[in-house]
Scaffold this active site. Structure first.
Site, PDB file in Angstrom:
ATOM      1  N   LYS A   4      -1.761  -3.169  -2.326  1.00  0.00           N
ATOM      2  CA  LYS A   4      -1.233  -2.611  -1.081  1.00  0.00           C
ATOM      3  C   LYS A   4      -2.346  -1.812  -0.417  1.00  0.00           C
ATOM      4  O   LYS A   4      -2.908  -0.904  -1.032  1.00  0.00           O
ATOM      5  CB  LYS A   4      -0.016  -1.733  -1.332  1.00  0.00           C
ATOM      6  CG  LYS A   4       0.699  -1.297  -0.055  1.00  0.00           C
ATOM      7  CD  LYS A   4       2.032  -0.627  -0.366  1.00  0.00           C
ATOM      8  CE  LYS A   4       2.787  -0.320   0.924  1.00  0.00           C
ATOM      9  NZ  LYS A   4       2.113   0.702   1.736  1.00  0.00           N
ATOM     10  N   ALA A  13      10.076   1.735   4.306  1.00  0.00           N
ATOM     11  CA  ALA A  13      10.037   2.934   3.469  1.00  0.00           C
ATOM     12  C   ALA A  13      10.927   4.023   4.051  1.00  0.00           C
ATOM     13  O   ALA A  13      12.095   4.141   3.696  1.00  0.00           O
ATOM     14  CB  ALA A  13       8.590   3.417   3.339  1.00  0.00           C
ATOM     15  N   GLY A  19       5.181  -1.330   8.165  1.00  0.00           N
ATOM     16  CA  GLY A  19       5.037  -0.462   9.323  1.00  0.00           C
ATOM     17  C   GLY A  19       5.943  -0.853  10.467  1.00  0.00           C
ATOM     18  O   GLY A  19       6.066  -2.037  10.797  1.00  0.00           O
ATOM     19  N   ASN A  20       6.636   0.124  11.042  1.00  0.00           N
ATOM     20  CA  ASN A  20       7.506  -0.059  12.220  1.00  0.00           C
ATOM     21  C   ASN A  20       8.794  -0.803  11.918  1.00  0.00           C
ATOM     22  O   ASN A  20       9.381  -1.411  12.826  1.00  0.00           O
ATOM     23  CB  ASN A  20       6.783  -0.804  13.362  1.00  0.00           C
ATOM     24  CG  ASN A  20       5.485  -0.162  13.793  1.00  0.00           C
ATOM     25  OD1 ASN A  20       5.212   0.978  13.447  1.00  0.00           O
ATOM     26  ND2 ASN A  20       4.683  -0.900  14.530  1.00  0.00           N
ATOM     27  N   CYS A  58      -2.576   4.882  -0.320  1.00  0.00           N
ATOM     28  CA  CYS A  58      -2.100   6.262  -0.186  1.00  0.00           C
ATOM     29  C   CYS A  58      -3.132   7.098   0.565  1.00  0.00           C
ATOM     30  O   CYS A  58      -4.280   7.220   0.123  1.00  0.00           O
ATOM     31  CB  CYS A  58      -1.827   6.879  -1.556  1.00  0.00           C
ATOM     32  SG  CYS A  58      -1.209   8.587  -1.444  1.00  0.00           S
ATOM     33  N   GLN A  64       3.807  -0.364  -9.334  1.00  0.00           N
ATOM     34  CA  GLN A  64       2.583   0.077  -8.658  1.00  0.00           C
ATOM     35  C   GLN A  64       1.896   1.222  -9.400  1.00  0.00           C
ATOM     36  O   GLN A  64       2.542   2.191  -9.805  1.00  0.00           O
ATOM     37  CB  GLN A  64       2.881   0.531  -7.225  1.00  0.00           C
ATOM     38  CG  GLN A  64       1.593   0.841  -6.456  1.00  0.00           C
ATOM     39  CD  GLN A  64       1.839   1.395  -5.072  1.00  0.00           C
ATOM     40  OE1 GLN A  64       2.161   2.557  -4.914  1.00  0.00           O
ATOM     41  NE2 GLN A  64       1.666   0.549  -4.060  1.00  0.00           N
TER      42      GLN A  64
END
Length: 438
Positions: free
Chosen positions: A230, A315, A292-293, A191, A162
């Site tokens: 992303k 993450a 996410g989550n 980001c 990335q």
């Protein structure tokens, strides 16, 4: 003409680990013709016209013929060149299938998804991984940065490399240095941090969609590996859908969607919007990953079902529990569960020892190692703050000190285990990678 890229020497026979810097810095890369298209959206007929323009160029035709015997996984040059939209989507799926359609993926994390940590996560069930975000301009200019921030090895695949960027030419130069050693070159459009605002990259490019599109097209038209992106979502769902379609039209072959907006920085405060991810998945034809989550494997299953995504990224939860994808759960996620969890054979000191062994094999800067130590055994430090203070007082770390610190924690007689459901026990062999049938 096709660029000739030198092979990368092994760091050592023990590690089988590649470095991208020293052999690449002396290589001269052949310039290729590029076309920048600044429109932010194309109808189907307009996109077909663009394909015709690209295919009519004599130099591109010659390059296409030259690449007919190309053995790269993505075939003739790039996903966008000389292909209509439907064909590009087919090629994107063919590449994803060739990689085994990985579902459990380590997200990109600055200073935290480096090679030893990726290898630790792969040992415990991760099927693919992103590098940390690399700054494209610094990567092209600074030898030390390249040698420290990007290392990989033969077992480190599938791999997304990335970059953050705001200049298509600089991004292409950086991407060409890594494309022989990865499966996707990824562009960070997600980001949300202050440094990204100051540097004008990441999620702050959402305000300049023509630039976003030119960055994607520049890589898609010139690389031999596919381009992934992303992103974060817009507050308005239709804006998010239009954004995703624009990226697909520009040549993006895989889209990872973080289900939070640019302003929703705190993952514990703001829940990721899985419905928005599902809407993106339904709006585009290329593979989509959900971010996410994801705290444990139950979240993985729920996310895949509710979003229809082709894989998930984790993450922060992986930083605390790198065995997440092998079915292990931190104690806090067991609270309020159905009660069929039991103490597993692993705890976080075991994971830390595994990580340190990978670090000895694949050296990285000590700041990264220190960060992972705090993340992995933070619960132990809360019980034994004197051990944490001893660690923090070390101006220079050594492996001997860290192994002794682990022994000291274990000798205190308090164990903080990871938990597993009965069906997840014995998933990870003692000396090999976890089974992919998770």
């Amino acid at each position: 003409m096709k660029s000739k890229i030198p092979s990368i020497p092994l760091l050592s026979s023990r590690s089988s680990c590649f470095t991208t810097l020293k052999s690449l810095m002396a290589s001269s890369l052949t310039e290729t013709l590029t076309l920048t298209v600044t429109q932010t959206h194309h109808s189907n007929s307009q996109q077909d016209d663009l394909d015709d323009v690209l295919c009519s160029d004599r130099q591109l035709q010659e390059q296409r013929e030259e690449s007919a015997s190309d053995t790269s996984p993505f075939g003739l040059g790039s996903p966008s060149r000389c292909l209509a939209g439907e064909s590009r989507v087919e090629r994107a799926w063919a590449h994803w299938a060739k990689l085994g359609q990985p579902k459990l993926i380590v997200a990109p994390m600055v200073d935290n998804s480096e090679l030893p940590f990726r290898m630790l996560c792969r040992k415990y069930g991760a099927e693919a991984a992103y590098t940390p975000m690399l700054h494209s301009r610094i990567f092209t200019e600074n030898e030390k940065y390249r040698s420290q921030e990007f290392t990989t090895c033969t077992e480190d695949r599938p791999l997304f490399v990335q970059f953050c960027a705001n200049d298509p030419e600089i991004l292409l130069e950086a991407a060409r240095r890594v494309e022989p050693f990865c499966d996707y070159v990824d562009i960070n459009f997600g980001c949300p941090q202050r440094i990204a605002r100051r540097g004008y990259y990441g999620a702050f490019l959402m305000d300049n969609l023509p630039l976003v599109k030119s960055l994607v097209q520049k890589l898609a038209l010139n690389l031999h590996v596919p381009v992934s992106c992303k992103i974060r979502v817009f507050p308005d769902l239709q804006d998010t859908i239009n954004y995703a379609r624009m990226l697909e039209d520009a040549g993006c072959s895989l889209l990872a969607v973080h289900g939070r907006t640019r302003d929703e920085k705190d993952g514990k405060k703001f829940r990721a919007d899985w419905e928005a991810i599902r809407a993106v998945k339904n709006a585009v034809g290329i593979p989509v990953l959900a971010n996410g989550n994801i705290r444990h494997m139950d979240d993985v299953q729920d996310c895949l079902e509710k979003t229809g995504a082709d894989g998930v990224l984790s993450a922060e939860s992986l930083l605390e529990n790198p065995a997440l994808f092998a079915g292990y759960r931190a104690a806090e996620s067991v609270v309020g569960s159905e009660g069929n969890d039991k103490e597993g054979k692993l705890d976080q000191t075991d994971l830390l020892v595994d990580y340190l062994k990978f670090c000895e094999r694949y050296p990285v800067p000590w700041r990264m190692i220190r960060s992972h130590v705090h993340k992995m055994v933070g619960d132990w430090f809360r019980v034994h703050p004197d051990v944490r203070e001893d660690l923090n007082s070390q101006s220079k770390l050594t492996f001997e000190f860290l192994y002794n610190m682990v022994d000291q924690l274990r000798e205190r007689g308090i164990r903080i285990p990871l938990y597993v459901k009965d069906t997840h026990e014995e998933r990870v062999p003692a000396d090999g990678l976890a089974s992919r049938n998770v």
